[in-house]
Design a protein around this motif. Structure first.
Motif, PDB file in Angstrom:
ATOM      1  N   MET A 130     -20.660  22.253  30.143  1.00 46.23           N
ATOM      2  CA  MET A 130     -20.712  23.640  29.734  1.00 46.23           C
ATOM      3  C   MET A 130     -21.003  24.470  30.956  1.00 46.23           C
ATOM      4  O   MET A 130     -21.778  24.076  31.806  1.00 46.23           O
ATOM      5  N   GLY A 131     -20.370  25.604  31.055  1.00 39.42           N
ATOM      6  CA  GLY A 131     -20.619  26.414  32.228  1.00 39.42           C
ATOM      7  C   GLY A 131     -19.988  27.775  32.134  1.00 39.42           C
ATOM      8  O   GLY A 131     -19.165  28.044  31.272  1.00 39.42           O
ATOM      9  N   ALA A 132     -20.410  28.634  32.986  1.00 41.16           N
ATOM     10  CA  ALA A 132     -19.832  29.972  33.108  1.00 41.16           C
ATOM     11  C   ALA A 132     -19.807  30.319  34.578  1.00 41.16           C
ATOM     12  O   ALA A 132     -20.703  29.959  35.331  1.00 41.16           O
ATOM     13  N   MET A 133     -18.768  31.027  34.958  1.00 38.11           N
ATOM     14  CA  MET A 133     -18.669  31.423  36.357  1.00 38.11           C
ATOM     15  C   MET A 133     -17.855  32.701  36.428  1.00 38.11           C
ATOM     16  O   MET A 133     -16.841  32.839  35.745  1.00 38.11           O
ATOM     17  N   ASN A 134     -18.296  33.615  37.215  1.00 36.42           N
ATOM     18  CA  ASN A 134     -17.578  34.860  37.427  1.00 36.42           C
ATOM     19  C   ASN A 134     -16.667  34.648  38.627  1.00 36.42           C
ATOM     20  O   ASN A 134     -17.110  34.671  39.758  1.00 36.42           O
ATOM     21  N   PHE A 168     -20.143  13.246  33.888  1.00 35.89           N
ATOM     22  CA  PHE A 168     -19.505  13.080  32.580  1.00 35.89           C
ATOM     23  C   PHE A 168     -18.031  12.771  32.835  1.00 35.89           C
ATOM     24  O   PHE A 168     -17.260  13.661  33.180  1.00 35.89           O
ATOM     25  N   SER A 169     -17.647  11.520  32.666  1.00 36.87           N
ATOM     26  CA  SER A 169     -16.257  11.156  32.951  1.00 36.87           C
ATOM     27  C   SER A 169     -15.417  11.001  31.691  1.00 36.87           C
ATOM     28  O   SER A 169     -14.195  10.950  31.762  1.00 36.87           O
ATOM     29  N   ASP A 170     -16.047  10.925  30.534  1.00 35.45           N
ATOM     30  CA  ASP A 170     -15.328  10.801  29.269  1.00 35.45           C
ATOM     31  C   ASP A 170     -15.383  12.151  28.563  1.00 35.45           C
ATOM     32  O   ASP A 170     -16.240  12.395  27.714  1.00 35.45           O
ATOM     33  N   VAL A 171     -14.480  13.046  28.948  1.00 33.44           N
ATOM     34  CA  VAL A 171     -14.502  14.439  28.489  1.00 33.44           C
ATOM     35  C   VAL A 171     -13.126  14.810  27.939  1.00 33.44           C
ATOM     36  O   VAL A 171     -12.114  14.400  28.486  1.00 33.44           O
ATOM     37  N   VAL A 172     -13.121  15.580  26.866  1.00 36.94           N
ATOM     38  CA  VAL A 172     -11.886  16.172  26.368  1.00 36.94           C
ATOM     39  C   VAL A 172     -11.974  17.660  26.671  1.00 36.94           C
ATOM     40  O   VAL A 172     -12.895  18.345  26.219  1.00 36.94           O
ATOM     41  N   LYS A 182      -8.794  15.275  38.749  1.00 36.54           N
ATOM     42  CA  LYS A 182      -8.422  14.430  37.606  1.00 36.54           C
ATOM     43  C   LYS A 182      -8.726  12.952  37.850  1.00 36.54           C
ATOM     44  O   LYS A 182      -8.984  12.203  36.904  1.00 36.54           O
ATOM     45  N   THR A 183      -8.729  12.512  39.111  1.00 42.32           N
ATOM     46  CA  THR A 183      -8.947  11.094  39.405  1.00 42.32           C
ATOM     47  C   THR A 183     -10.315  10.605  38.945  1.00 42.32           C
ATOM     48  O   THR A 183     -10.499   9.411  38.734  1.00 42.32           O
ATOM     49  N   PHE A 184     -11.278  11.497  38.766  1.00 43.28           N
ATOM     50  CA  PHE A 184     -12.610  11.107  38.316  1.00 43.28           C
ATOM     51  C   PHE A 184     -12.614  10.700  36.842  1.00 43.28           C
ATOM     52  O   PHE A 184     -13.482   9.953  36.413  1.00 43.28           O
ATOM     53  N   PHE A 185     -11.653  11.174  36.068  1.00 44.76           N
ATOM     54  CA  PHE A 185     -11.631  10.961  34.625  1.00 44.76           C
ATOM     55  C   PHE A 185     -10.671   9.819  34.280  1.00 44.76           C
ATOM     56  O   PHE A 185      -9.458   9.981  34.405  1.00 44.76           O
ATOM     57  N   ILE A 223      -6.619  16.700  27.622  1.00 46.09           N
ATOM     58  CA  ILE A 223      -6.672  18.150  27.471  1.00 46.09           C
ATOM     59  C   ILE A 223      -5.887  18.486  26.217  1.00 46.09           C
ATOM     60  O   ILE A 223      -4.853  17.878  25.944  1.00 46.09           O
ATOM     61  N   ARG A 224      -6.415  19.408  25.424  1.00 42.86           N
ATOM     62  CA  ARG A 224      -5.683  19.797  24.222  1.00 42.86           C
ATOM     63  C   ARG A 224      -5.819  21.283  23.976  1.00 42.86           C
ATOM     64  O   ARG A 224      -6.796  21.916  24.386  1.00 42.86           O
ATOM     65  N   HIS A 225      -4.814  21.791  23.315  1.00 43.93           N
ATOM     66  CA  HIS A 225      -4.766  23.209  22.983  1.00 43.93           C
ATOM     67  C   HIS A 225      -5.544  23.448  21.691  1.00 43.93           C
ATOM     68  O   HIS A 225      -5.429  22.684  20.738  1.00 43.93           O
ATOM     69  N   ILE A 226      -6.374  24.482  21.690  1.00 41.82           N
ATOM     70  CA  ILE A 226      -7.037  24.935  20.472  1.00 41.82           C
ATOM     71  C   ILE A 226      -6.751  26.421  20.323  1.00 41.82           C
ATOM     72  O   ILE A 226      -6.401  27.097  21.293  1.00 41.82           O
ATOM     73  N   THR A 227      -6.901  26.934  19.128  1.00 42.44           N
ATOM     74  CA  THR A 227      -6.655  28.361  18.910  1.00 42.44           C
ATOM     75  C   THR A 227      -7.825  29.177  19.429  1.00 42.44           C
ATOM     76  O   THR A 227      -8.944  28.678  19.567  1.00 42.44           O
ATOM     77  N   ARG A 228      -7.576  30.447  19.694  1.00 41.67           N
ATOM     78  CA  ARG A 228      -8.654  31.322  20.162  1.00 41.67           C
ATOM     79  C   ARG A 228      -9.772  31.446  19.135  1.00 41.67           C
ATOM     80  O   ARG A 228     -10.933  31.583  19.498  1.00 41.67           O
ATOM     81  N   THR A 229      -9.429  31.394  17.865  1.00 39.08           N
ATOM     82  CA  THR A 229     -10.466  31.495  16.824  1.00 39.08           C
ATOM     83  C   THR A 229     -11.388  30.284  16.836  1.00 39.08           C
ATOM     84  O   THR A 229     -12.524  30.378  16.385  1.00 39.08           O
ATOM     85  N   GLN A 230     -10.927  29.173  17.371  1.00 37.39           N
ATOM     86  CA  GLN A 230     -11.771  27.980  17.504  1.00 37.39           C
ATOM     87  C   GLN A 230     -12.568  27.988  18.806  1.00 37.39           C
ATOM     88  O   GLN A 230     -13.364  27.100  19.038  1.00 37.39           O
TER      89      GLN A 230
END
Length: 119
Positions: A1-5, A32-36, A68-71, A76-83
């Motif tokens: 989790m993160g935020a960056m300007n 964390f190498s097992d991430v979606v 990507k080599t770390f994972f 990666i998957r697409h989700i809707t903006r409402t999600q």
């Protein structure tokens, strides 16, 4: 989790690509190498699935491939903006920050638990 300007990007796709690479680097830092990775921008999902079709993003894709080599099984998957309300809240908070903002942790900040304002 993160935020960056981040600095202004040339296009929304460029900005999303830079944000994905930054998120991948954050997950590497936290070991964390097992991430979606979920993203509400379908064009980026298409881009990282067929890299050769995007020559204008060659530099970004080189950086993406290095990260990507770390994972072991990159997902990666697409989700809707409402999600994607939490990510939108993080993005709005980073954009409204008067100075550069950087937040990376495996524990969400207290302000993130506040209800999401739909305005």
């Amino acid at each position: 989790m993160g935020a960056m300007n981040l600095r202004r990007s040339l296009s929304p796709l460029c900005a999303k690509c830079e944000a994905l690479i930054w998120a991948m680097e954050c997950m590497k830092t936290l070991q964390f190498s097992d991430v979606v990775f979920e993203i509400d921008f379908s064009q980026l999902v298409k881009m990282v699935s067929s890299l050769e079709d995007w020559p204008a993003f060659a530099t970004h894709m080189e950086e993406f491939n290095r990260s990507k080599t770390f994972f072991p099984s990159f997902k990666i998957r697409h989700i809707t903006r409402t999600q994607n309300t939490m990510a939108d809240k993080l993005a709005r908070g980073a954009r409204s920050s008067p100075s550069a903002m950087l937040y990376v942790d495996s524990i969400p900040p207290v302000w993130l638990h506040e209800p999401v304002d739909s305005s």
